[in-house]
Each structure stands twice: as structure tokens, then as C-alpha cells.
Enzyme design. Structure first.
Site, short mmCIF file in Angstrom:
data_model
loop_
_atom_site.label_atom_id
_atom_site.label_comp_id
_atom_site.label_asym_id
_atom_site.label_seq_id
_atom_site.Cartn_x
_atom_site.Cartn_y
_atom_site.Cartn_z
N TRP A 36 84.16 63.07 5.98
CA TRP A 36 84.33 62.32 7.23
C TRP A 36 83.86 60.87 7.12
O TRP A 36 82.80 60.61 6.52
CB TRP A 36 83.51 63.02 8.32
N ASN A 38 83.30 57.39 9.84
CA ASN A 38 83.57 56.62 11.07
C ASN A 38 83.19 55.16 10.84
O ASN A 38 83.67 54.60 9.83
CB ASN A 38 83.05 57.26 12.35
N ASP A 39 82.45 54.54 11.68
CA ASP A 39 82.33 53.07 11.71
C ASP A 39 82.15 52.38 10.35
O ASP A 39 81.39 52.86 9.50
CB ASP A 39 81.07 52.66 12.48
N GLN A 55 79.93 55.03 8.02
CA GLN A 55 79.33 56.25 8.55
C GLN A 55 80.03 57.43 7.88
O GLN A 55 81.27 57.54 7.91
CB GLN A 55 79.52 56.30 10.07
N PHE A 98 72.45 55.90 11.36
CA PHE A 98 73.57 55.42 12.15
C PHE A 98 73.97 54.01 11.72
O PHE A 98 73.39 53.43 10.81
CB PHE A 98 73.22 55.47 13.64
N ARG A 167 70.97 50.81 19.27
CA ARG A 167 71.56 51.06 17.95
C ARG A 167 72.54 49.98 17.47
O ARG A 167 72.96 49.13 18.22
CB ARG A 167 72.27 52.41 17.92
N ASP A 168 72.88 50.13 16.20
CA ASP A 168 73.96 49.41 15.53
C ASP A 168 73.63 47.94 15.27
O ASP A 168 74.35 47.03 15.71
CB ASP A 168 75.29 49.52 16.33
C1 FRU Z 1 80.13 54.29 17.14
C2 FRU Z 1 78.88 55.10 16.94
C3 FRU Z 1 77.68 54.19 16.78
C4 FRU Z 1 76.74 55.05 16.00
C5 FRU Z 1 77.67 55.79 15.09
C6 FRU Z 1 77.20 57.17 14.73
O1 FRU Z 1 81.30 54.90 16.73
O2 FRU Z 1 78.71 55.99 18.02
O3 FRU Z 1 77.16 53.69 17.98
O4 FRU Z 1 75.81 54.28 15.30
O5 FRU Z 1 78.91 55.87 15.74
O6 FRU Z 1 77.98 57.73 13.73
#
Ligand code: FRU
Length: 499
Positions: A36, A38-39, A55, A98, A167-168
């Protein structure tokens, strides 16, 4: 020292990643080594190369305890795989590493700044996240988490700021040498804010100010902020959760938001304009970098949280990034264009000019699934067509449709028949600016995606498709009579010819 958790992830991806044949992946869009994605995280330059972290949950095609996967590239199109960079192996990040950013430190080391998530019981006994900002330092391959982590926690928040949603961090070195970070937070009204900190190079952070606040107007929590100057304007990008639709500009759910304005170190950020970043179905959590030649380049997760359940059966990778895009400001709007490196991957041109389309037609040499094509559409006389449809990834059962309606100035992307037989959102419409009745559509196809850039980049729309690769026909259809010009290039990577 590589922890056991990180080593396990590295061994796993090294063993099973190579089992996925190249042909089962996009030709030039970034994907996870296995499992998987993501970001995008830490999209930045380091020692002259572009690094992209992401991610990552290597062990399944679903979101799980977050690791950071790692890629690098010299041309934004060909991605070299590196071992996973971070794993959730400390008490303060036991529930996940994250999203975050990266920057090159003055001493030549690479700084990763990320959100450490741990779980704790609140006063009512409920389990909830505690999110703090942490750093790790490395050489471009291996990273050591700093012994003093976390760098920022609840005590560094402005009054009312939530430690559940903090976060982030996106980190960068400013012209003055200082390292800044912008971080998303939820405020006392339940909606988002973007916080600016400085002094990150000393592994601490001093709150400079709240840059902007949601006030429950554009969604709720604001995730994944970015902040940079562009063509005389100051830009904030962020990804709001829980958006309520606003006309055709913003759709419900996880959206994307560009706040354009000015920045004065004394007074702060003044918001002047607001727009969506991408008008398609799959786009979230963009991050930018400044390339050595000064270009501001953006990449995003080409997916939407609401549709992540819709995936090919048993797929061994899931989630991909958009094509990196060059940003600019024109006519008060954020413009996006595919990175110019894409043009170097073009095969010979197939060009057709002044073709009359009346009903549905195809054109010699115009087909394929890995290509870069520009179609310009105009009426032969005022009102000569009611709608124009461009069909791609087409065979008897499938097609992905881009439809333009001149009377409404709307463009619609429709992937109902694009290999995702799930009851999810498949269409989205948005407004475009007709140029004297003419519209230009630049369409970039990779095996599992379509990205449309309208009128030189005034709007972009991205969608993931899983149509079988044999469906490679392209047709042009008008209700009425339209004149079109088509310029189509197959895209060629590493000697292999496609399209
Ligand atoms: C955005 C998010 C971020 C977080 C991450 C977790 O897509 O929700 O805010 O850090 O994904 O995987």
C-alpha cells in the site's frame, strides 16, 4: 542502527517486490515497492537528486501501521527503488510514522521530519491518537531517529490546538538559511489551521504564527499543508477532510485546496483567492519541491480515501502518485503542466489538423495507453456542436470519457466503464474557460490512469483507471459538428516502446 521492525520491512520488500512484473505497474507513475502507498512525503532535492518518500504499508494492499517507503529520480518519470526509510519502531511512533517532509541540512545530511503517532487512553478511557513531530537524520538511504524525539508536541501548540490532529510537517530551508515547517492542526472550533514553525535545524521549533484557519468553511481538519512563493504570490496548499460541496469547485469528502495570497513576515498571510487544485476523481495530499532550475514541482497521491476499497482483486501494489507537475500563477489562478521532462520521452508525432468530427470517429495512428496527446476542439460556426466526447482506453465494453459542453463551459470526466466495477463516484464535472469557443485538452495516459490538463493548465483532472490494457482505442465524438486538431505522442521509457 536499523531496527528489527524496519529490517523486517526491508527484507519483505526486497523478497517480494521484484515479483511484480513491470508490465503490471504504470510505465512512469510512482508506485510502492509492494503493498500500500498513500501520501507523498519528503518530496525534495538531496545531493542533486529528487527523493520521494511515501506513506507505506508493505504487508498488504490496505492501509496499516505506516512506514515510509523511498524512491528517487533524476527526471521525475523513472523511479529508482530504495529500501524503506522509516518504520513504527519507537514508543512515540508505535502506531505509525505519518506524513512529513525532508530537507538537506547544512552539514550535508538529510533531515526527515514526520508525525509520530501513538495511541493513549483519554480521560474517558477512549483510545485516541497522540500526534507529535519527530525527526530522523540520514545519508539518503539509512536514517537514525533523533534521541530527543519528539521535536514538537502538545506544549508547542497554540491555545486550543488538538494533540489528536497535529500532523504532516512540510519542512524547507528558507533563503535566510532558517528551516521552517508548516503543520496541520485542529483548533477549538473543530476545524483546521496551518501552523508555521521555525528553527527546525536545531531539532526544535518555535511557533511563528497560525498562517491560516479553516473556520469550518472549507472542510474540517486540514491535512498535508505546503507553503511557498510562486510568481509573486504566496501559496498554501492543503487537503481538507469532510468538505461540503461548493458548486462545481469543491466536491464532498476529502478535497484539495489552494489558498493564494501574499505573505508579510510582520502581518502574516493574507488570503486573496481560493480554488481547488485538481478537479478529477483521484488527487490528494500534494507536496511540492523547488527544483535546482527554480521550477516549483508538485506531486500528489492519485487516489481518494473514499474509493480506496475499489481495487483490482488481489493486487500486489495499490496507490500511485500523479505525474509531477510544474506550477505557475496565471490570471490569478494556479496553473499546472506536466513536467517538461515528459517531452523527452515522446516518440514520433502523429498529427491531424482541421478534422471535422460529426458522430464518432477514430484517426489513423491515434490509439494506445501510454501517451501524451493534445486535442483542440472548436465549432465550425457558433453553436455547431452540443457536446464533444473524447473516448480513451476503449474497446467493446470499456471506455473512459472526457466530455466538453460549450453551452455550460463544463468538462466532465467519466470512468464508469474503466475496469472498476464498484458502486463508487465515477464522474466529476468542472468549469473551464472557453477561449473564443475553443478548448484545448492535453491528456496524459499511463496504464492505470488518465490526467487531463485544460487550456495550457488552467485546470487539471486526474483519475485512476483499471481498464484492461488491450482496450487501447481512442475515438472522437461530437453531437453536431466540431473541428479538431490532434497531436499524439507515444511515450517511450527505457527502450521499451508503448502506446
Ligand atoms: C492524509 C493522511 C495524513 C496522515 C497520513 C496517514 O492522506 O491522513 O494526514 O499523515 O494520511 O497515512
Amino acid at each position: 542502527m536499523t531496527s528489527e521492525t524496519l529490517q523486517k520491512a526491508r527484507d519483505f520488500e526486497a523478497q517480494y517486490g521484484p515479483h511484480i512484473p513491470d508490465a503490471e505497474r504504470p510505465a512512469f507513475h510512482a508506485t510502492p515497492t509492494i503493498g500500500w502507498m498513500n501520501d507523498p512525503n519528503g518530496f525534495s532535492m538531496y545531493r542533486g537528486e529528487c527523493h520521494l518518500f511515501y506513506q507505506y504499508h508493505p504487508y498488504s494492499n490496505e492501509w496499516g501501521p505506516m512506514h515510509w517507503g523511498h524512491l528517487k529520480t533524476r527526471d521525475f518519470l523513472r523511479w529508482e527503488r530504495l529500501p524503506a526509510a522509516l518504520a513504527p519502531d519507537e514508543e512515540y511512533d508505535a502506531s505509525g510514522c505519518f506524513s512529513g517532509g525532508a530537507a538537506e541540512l547544512p552539514d550535508g545530511r538529510q533531515l526527515l521530519m514526520y508525525t509520530g503517532v501513538r495511541r493513549a487512553h483519554n480521560e474517558e478511557g477512549f483510545i485516541q491518537d497522540v500526534q507529535t513531530q519527530c525527526v530522523a537524520i540520514g545519508d539518503g538511504v539509512d536514517y537514525e531517529k533523533w534521541g530527543g524525539n519528539p521535536v514538537l508536541d502538545g506544549k508547542d501548540l497554540p491555545e486550543g490546538g488538538s494533540t489528536i490532529d497535529f500532523r504532516d510537517p512540510k519542512v524547507w530551508q528558507d533563503k535566510d538559511g532558517t528551516f521552517y515547517a508548516v503543520i496541520g492542526n485542529r483548533t477549538e472550533d473543530g476545524s483546521g489551521a496551518i501552523l508555521l514553525y521555525r528553527g527546525i535545524e536545531d531539532f526544535k521549533g518555535e511557533l511563528v504564527r497560525v498562517l491560516d484557519r479553516c473556520h469550518n468553511q472549507y472542510g474540517r481538519m486540514w491535512e498535508c499543508p505546503d507553503f511557498f512563493p510562486l510568481d509573486g504570490k504566496q501559496i498554501i496548499l492543503t487537503s481538507p477532510q469532510d468538505m461540503t460541496p461548493i458548486g462545481l469547485e469543491f466536491h464532498a469528502g476529502n478535497g484539495t485546496l489552494c489558498l493564494m495570497g501574499s505573505y508579510d513576515p510582520e502581518k502574516g498571510f493574507t488570503r486573496e483567492r481560493v480554488q481547488a487544485i485538481d478537479y478529477g476523481l483521484d488527487f490528494y495530499a500534494p507536496q511540492t519541491l523547488e527544483a535546482p532550475d527554480g521550477r516549483r514541482i508538485m506531486i500528489a497521491w492519485m487516489q481518494n480515501w473514499a474509493t480506496v476499497g475499489a481495487k483490482p482483486f488481489h493486487c500486489r501494489w495499490f496507490g500511485q502518485m500523479t505525474l509531477p507537475r510544474e506550477l505557475s500563477v496565471k490570471n490569478g489562478r494556479l496553473y499546472q503542466a506536466p513536467v517538461r521532462e515528459l517531452e523527452r520521452c515522446r516518440g514520433p508525432a502523429v498529427v491531424h489538423r482541421h478534422v471535422l468530427v460529426c458522430g464518432e470517429t477514430n484517426l489513423p495512428g491515434v490509439q494506445g495507453r501510454v501517451l501524451d496527446m493534445t486535442v483542440t476542439v472548436r465549432p465550425i460556426s457558433q453553436g455547431s456542436y452540443r457536446w464533444f466526447r473524447l473516448h480513451v482506453a476503449k474497446d467493446g465494453q470499456h471506455d473512459t470519457v472526457i466530455r466538453y459542453r460549450p453551452d455550460q463551459s463544463t468538462l466532465k470526466i467519466d470512468r464508469c466503464r474503466s475496469g472498476l466495477p464498484h458502486d463508487i463516484v465515477h464522474t466529476r464535472s468542472f468549469l473551464v474557460t472557453p477561449r473564443g469557443g475553443e478548448i484545448e485538452l492535453r491528456v496524459v495516459l499511463d496504464r492505470f490512469s488518465v490526467e487531463v490538463f485544460v487550456n495550457g493548465g488552467e485546470a487539471a483532472a486526474s483519475a485512476v483507471i483499471y481498464t484492461r490494457q488491450e482496450a487501447d482505442a481512442i475515438t472522437f465524438e461530437a453531437d453536431g459538428q466540431a473541428l479538431i486538431d490532434v497531436e499524439k505522442y507515444s511515450l517511450v521509457f527505457d527502450g521499451g516502446k508503448e502506446g
